[in-house]
Design a protein around this motif. Structure first.
Motif, short mmCIF file in Angstrom:
data_model
loop_
_atom_site.label_atom_id
_atom_site.label_comp_id
_atom_site.label_asym_id
_atom_site.label_seq_id
_atom_site.Cartn_x
_atom_site.Cartn_y
_atom_site.Cartn_z
N PRO A 13 -5.71 8.99 -0.60
CA PRO A 13 -5.23 7.72 -0.94
C PRO A 13 -6.01 8.20 -2.36
CG PRO A 13 -5.01 6.75 1.17
CD PRO A 13 -5.31 8.50 0.67
N LYS A 22 -0.58 6.64 -2.69
CA LYS A 22 -0.79 7.40 -1.63
C LYS A 22 -0.06 8.85 -2.33
CE LYS A 22 1.85 5.39 1.93
NZ LYS A 22 3.18 4.61 3.57
N PHE A 60 3.65 5.22 -4.32
CA PHE A 60 3.28 6.38 -3.76
C PHE A 60 4.43 7.43 -4.93
CE2 PHE A 60 7.95 5.54 -2.53
CZ PHE A 60 8.72 6.64 -2.48
N THR A 160 1.43 7.90 6.17
CA THR A 160 2.00 9.00 5.19
C THR A 160 2.54 10.33 5.73
OG1 THR A 160 -0.30 10.53 4.86
CG2 THR A 160 0.71 8.83 3.45
#
Length: 171
Positions: A13, A22, A60, A160
């Motif tokens: 990240p 992310k 993300f 993740t």
């Protein structure tokens, strides 16, 4: 040509414009996304992020290098506590209005598209991760002695999908 999954990589990240980001990279190339494309995409990213609204500042992104000249940057940001805000940038894809085939020349996509079949697999994982870590964190008790019951932005950011293919999308 038959459908083939692509490779998905989850780089560490980063923080951009005060948001924790992310990252997922998608490409058919085992060498990964070219550094110039990656650099250009992340330079463009701040313009895809929403203004703060009190929701923990988490986003993300899916950076996808197409098999032709195209590159795509999808930014999915959490807003209103439980809603995804989506903005997309594209480069090198004249069919989407790009002025040239340069995969580092990103522009805001002005069409209501949210991602292609190779870009969408992280969505389910990210939804479940947000619920698990931010909306319904584990309650403390004998079965969860380390749980605090408090939302965990760090836990969310570190949760993740592992590297794999776009077809491997289960948490």
């Amino acid at each position: 040509m038959p459908f083939q999954e692509k490779l998905r990589h989850s780089p560490p990240p980063v923080e951009v414009a005060g948001r924790r980001i992310k990252r997922y990279h998608v490409t058919a190339d085992p060498a990964g996304i070219e550094p110039g494309v990656e650099k250009a995409a992340y330079a463009f990213l701040p313009g895809l992020l929403p203004e703060p609204d009190g929701t923990p500042p988490a986003t993300f992104v899916v950076l996808h290098r197409g098999g032709d000249s195209g590159a795509y940057l999808n930014a999915y940001s959490w807003v209103w506590d439980n809603v995804l805000h989506c903005r997309v940038a594209v480069a090198g894809q004249p069919a989407l209005g790009c002025p040239d085939r340069d995969p580092t020349h990103f522009m805001l996509l002005d069409r209501p598209l949210i991602g292609c079949v190779w870009e969408l697999p992280p969505l389910l994982h990210e939804r479940d991760s947000w619920v698990r870590h931010m909306l319904a964190p584990e309650s403390p008790g004998p079965e969860n002695p380390g749980a605090t019951g408090l939302p965990g932005l760090d836990a969310y950011i570190n949760d993740t999908l592992p590297d794999g293919t776009t077809g491997d999308h289960r948490s």
